[in-house]
Design a protein around this motif. Structure first.
Motif, PDB file in Angstrom:
ATOM      1  N   SER A  71       0.810  -1.229   0.000  1.00 25.61           N
ATOM      2  CA  SER A  71       0.000   0.000   0.000  1.00 25.61           C
ATOM      3  C   SER A  71       0.840   1.274   0.000  1.00 25.61           C
ATOM      4  O   SER A  71       0.303   2.359  -0.178  1.00 25.61           O
ATOM      5  CB  SER A  71      -0.907   0.018   1.229  1.00 25.61           C
ATOM      6  N   ASN A  72       2.141   1.125   0.241  1.00 24.46           N
ATOM      7  CA  ASN A  72       3.016   2.293   0.406  1.00 24.46           C
ATOM      8  C   ASN A  72       2.546   3.199   1.538  1.00 24.46           C
ATOM      9  O   ASN A  72       2.762   4.403   1.509  1.00 24.46           O
ATOM     10  CB  ASN A  72       3.170   3.076  -0.894  1.00 24.46           C
ATOM     11  N   MET A  73       1.852   2.613   2.509  1.00 18.46           N
ATOM     12  CA  MET A  73       1.439   3.336   3.720  1.00 18.46           C
ATOM     13  C   MET A  73       2.209   2.747   4.893  1.00 18.46           C
ATOM     14  O   MET A  73       2.354   1.526   4.973  1.00 18.46           O
ATOM     15  CB  MET A  73      -0.066   3.149   4.002  1.00 18.46           C
ATOM     16  N   PRO A  74       2.665   3.584   5.808  1.00 15.40           N
ATOM     17  CA  PRO A  74       3.350   3.035   6.986  1.00 15.40           C
ATOM     18  C   PRO A  74       2.348   2.381   7.940  1.00 15.40           C
ATOM     19  O   PRO A  74       1.453   3.034   8.451  1.00 15.40           O
ATOM     20  CB  PRO A  74       3.993   4.272   7.623  1.00 15.40           C
ATOM     21  N   LEU A  75       2.481   1.078   8.118  1.00 19.56           N
ATOM     22  CA  LEU A  75       1.577   0.345   9.012  1.00 19.56           C
ATOM     23  C   LEU A  75       2.324  -0.339  10.148  1.00 19.56           C
ATOM     24  O   LEU A  75       1.707  -0.956  11.004  1.00 19.56           O
ATOM     25  CB  LEU A  75       0.781  -0.695   8.213  1.00 19.56           C
ATOM     26  N   VAL A  76       3.637  -0.250  10.153  1.00 19.22           N
ATOM     27  CA  VAL A  76       4.460  -0.907  11.162  1.00 19.22           C
ATOM     28  C   VAL A  76       4.827   0.091  12.251  1.00 19.22           C
ATOM     29  O   VAL A  76       5.276   1.198  11.961  1.00 19.22           O
ATOM     30  CB  VAL A  76       5.740  -1.497  10.542  1.00 19.22           C
ATOM     31  N   LEU A  77       4.624  -0.304  13.473  1.00 12.47           N
ATOM     32  CA  LEU A  77       4.993   0.493  14.640  1.00 12.47           C
ATOM     33  C   LEU A  77       5.809  -0.418  15.545  1.00 12.47           C
ATOM     34  O   LEU A  77       5.425  -1.568  15.775  1.00 12.47           O
ATOM     35  CB  LEU A  77       3.729   0.987  15.337  1.00 12.47           C
ATOM     36  N   GLY A  78       6.940   0.069  16.041  1.00 17.95           N
ATOM     37  CA  GLY A  78       7.825  -0.767  16.846  1.00 17.95           C
ATOM     38  C   GLY A  78       7.131  -1.464  17.999  1.00 17.95           C
ATOM     39  O   GLY A  78       7.441  -2.611  18.314  1.00 17.95           O
ATOM     40  N   SER A  79       6.196  -0.796  18.615  1.00 17.39           N
ATOM     41  CA  SER A  79       5.506  -1.393  19.764  1.00 17.39           C
ATOM     42  C   SER A  79       4.611  -2.569  19.374  1.00 17.39           C
ATOM     43  O   SER A  79       4.175  -3.333  20.240  1.00 17.39           O
ATOM     44  CB  SER A  79       4.697  -0.328  20.510  1.00 17.39           C
ATOM     45  N   PHE A  80       4.356  -2.759  18.082  1.00 14.60           N
ATOM     46  CA  PHE A  80       3.564  -3.913  17.653  1.00 14.60           C
ATOM     47  C   PHE A  80       4.291  -5.232  17.916  1.00 14.60           C
ATOM     48  O   PHE A  80       3.656  -6.272  18.045  1.00 14.60           O
ATOM     49  CB  PHE A  80       3.186  -3.823  16.178  1.00 14.60           C
ATOM     50  N   GLY A  81       5.612  -5.204  17.984  1.00 15.09           N
ATOM     51  CA  GLY A  81       6.342  -6.419  18.340  1.00 15.09           C
ATOM     52  C   GLY A  81       5.958  -6.902  19.723  1.00 15.09           C
ATOM     53  O   GLY A  81       5.685  -8.086  19.941  1.00 15.09           O
ATOM     54  N   ALA A  82       5.909  -5.969  20.667  1.00 16.85           N
ATOM     55  CA  ALA A  82       5.501  -6.320  22.035  1.00 16.85           C
ATOM     56  C   ALA A  82       4.020  -6.690  22.087  1.00 16.85           C
ATOM     57  O   ALA A  82       3.613  -7.552  22.870  1.00 16.85           O
ATOM     58  CB  ALA A  82       5.808  -5.167  22.989  1.00 16.85           C
ATOM     59  N   THR A  83       3.216  -6.059  21.240  1.00 17.46           N
ATOM     60  CA  THR A  83       1.800  -6.426  21.152  1.00 17.46           C
ATOM     61  C   THR A  83       1.665  -7.883  20.739  1.00 17.46           C
ATOM     62  O   THR A  83       0.835  -8.622  21.285  1.00 17.46           O
ATOM     63  CB  THR A  83       1.065  -5.510  20.155  1.00 17.46           C
ATOM     64  N   CYS A  84       2.495  -8.326  19.805  1.00 19.47           N
ATOM     65  CA  CYS A  84       2.449  -9.724  19.371  1.00 19.47           C
ATOM     66  C   CYS A  84       2.805 -10.676  20.505  1.00 19.47           C
ATOM     67  O   CYS A  84       2.223 -11.760  20.607  1.00 19.47           O
ATOM     68  CB  CYS A  84       3.377  -9.938  18.172  1.00 19.47           C
ATOM     69  N   VAL A  85       3.751 -10.285  21.349  1.00 19.04           N
ATOM     70  CA  VAL A  85       4.067 -11.113  22.526  1.00 19.04           C
ATOM     71  C   VAL A  85       2.809 -11.315  23.355  1.00 19.04           C
ATOM     72  O   VAL A  85       2.500 -12.426  23.809  1.00 19.04           O
ATOM     73  CB  VAL A  85       5.180 -10.470  23.382  1.00 19.04           C
ATOM     74  N   MET A  86       2.047 -10.237  23.534  1.00 23.43           N
ATOM     75  CA  MET A  86       0.842 -10.297  24.359  1.00 23.43           C
ATOM     76  C   MET A  86      -0.251 -11.140  23.697  1.00 23.43           C
ATOM     77  O   MET A  86      -0.777 -12.067  24.311  1.00 23.43           O
ATOM     78  CB  MET A  86       0.310  -8.887  24.633  1.00 23.43           C
ATOM     79  N   VAL A  87      -0.623 -10.817  22.459  1.00 27.94           N
ATOM     80  CA  VAL A  87      -1.809 -11.450  21.858  1.00 27.94           C
ATOM     81  C   VAL A  87      -1.575 -12.896  21.426  1.00 27.94           C
ATOM     82  O   VAL A  87      -2.536 -13.660  21.306  1.00 27.94           O
ATOM     83  CB  VAL A  87      -2.404 -10.625  20.691  1.00 27.94           C
ATOM     84  N   PHE A  88      -0.302 -13.283  21.221  1.00 29.68           N
ATOM     85  CA  PHE A  88      -0.040 -14.672  20.843  1.00 29.68           C
ATOM     86  C   PHE A  88       0.564 -15.484  21.985  1.00 29.68           C
ATOM     87  O   PHE A  88       0.346 -16.687  22.062  1.00 29.68           O
ATOM     88  CB  PHE A  88       0.855 -14.727  19.597  1.00 29.68           C
ATOM     89  N   GLY A  89       1.293 -14.849  22.872  1.00 32.33           N
ATOM     90  CA  GLY A  89       1.871 -15.561  24.005  1.00 32.33           C
ATOM     91  C   GLY A  89       0.958 -15.621  25.212  1.00 32.33           C
ATOM     92  O   GLY A  89       0.991 -16.579  25.990  1.00 32.33           O
ATOM     93  N   PHE A  90       0.111 -14.591  25.372  1.00 29.12           N
ATOM     94  CA  PHE A  90      -0.776 -14.484  26.533  1.00 29.12           C
ATOM     95  C   PHE A  90      -2.154 -13.974  26.097  1.00 29.12           C
ATOM     96  O   PHE A  90      -2.620 -12.940  26.560  1.00 29.12           O
ATOM     97  CB  PHE A  90      -0.165 -13.536  27.575  1.00 29.12           C
ATOM     98  N   PRO A  91      -2.826 -14.694  25.190  1.00 35.95           N
ATOM     99  CA  PRO A  91      -4.068 -14.178  24.596  1.00 35.95           C
ATOM    100  C   PRO A  91      -5.242 -14.050  25.557  1.00 35.95           C
ATOM    101  O   PRO A  91      -6.199 -13.342  25.250  1.00 35.95           O
ATOM    102  CB  PRO A  91      -4.379 -15.194  23.493  1.00 35.95           C
ATOM    103  N   ASP A  92      -5.171 -14.686  26.713  1.00 31.95           N
ATOM    104  CA  ASP A  92      -6.291 -14.630  27.651  1.00 31.95           C
ATOM    105  C   ASP A  92      -6.232 -13.427  28.587  1.00 31.95           C
ATOM    106  O   ASP A  92      -7.229 -13.112  29.248  1.00 31.95           O
ATOM    107  CB  ASP A  92      -6.348 -15.904  28.492  1.00 31.95           C
TER     108      ASP A  92
END
Length: 169
Positions: A44-65
């Protein structure tokens, strides 16, 4: 004074190591979410990546509950924290004290609105360091966090013993 210092020793036992299956599930989920955000950024040539999304992935996939991992917290927390950073940047400029005040205010607002998402706490700092425009609130913050949550909902529910999210609002 000794009582105060003794509190710093800790004393609790180390949490148990997760099963290899959970490690693989979290690894693949994080890979898929960041791959989706990165691929859509390229397409899309739009910026959609934010550094804090890496930590978000730790939360939603490692501790989804956990409450911190629910869509309301992820999307709302990122939005509120970034908005707070942008307001403080606009009003006061990129100073150490405005960065500290923006972060502290973002914490308070996430607590008040029940949208606490610890990775979003870095967003006011990111704003102060990168000096983005107001469009940063939409891309990457809002659209990127929605993409991560879309992947989390689709992926986590493919896992037999998972049900995600626990709540939306």
């Amino acid at each position: 004074m000794n009582h105060y210092l003794s509190k710093m020793r800790g004393g609790a036992t180390l949490p148990p190591q997760p099963a290899l299956r959970l490690v693989v599930i979290a690894w693949l989920g994080g890979f898929l979410a960041i791959a989706a955000v990165g691929l859509l950024t390229d397409a899309s040539n739009m910026p959609l990546v934010l550094g804090s999304f890496g930590a978000t992935c730790v939360m939603v996939f490692g501790f989804p509950d956990l409450p911190f991992s629910q869509p309301r917290n992820v999307i709302g927390g990122h939005f509120i924290a970034t908005l707070t950073g942008l307001v403080f940047l606009t009003m006061f400029g990129p100073h150490w004290w405005s960065m500290a005040a923006a972060l502290a205010t973002a914490i308070a607002l996430m607590l008040i609105t029940r949208t606490v998402h610890p990775p979003a706490g870095s967003n006011p700092v990111i704003v102060m360091l990168t000096l983005p425009g107001w469009d940063f609130l939409i891309t990457p913050t809002l659209l990127g966090s929605v993409i991560v949550i879309a992947v989390a909902v689709l992926y986590n529910n493919l896992i037999k013993d998972r049900s995600y999210p626990k709540y939306w609002g």
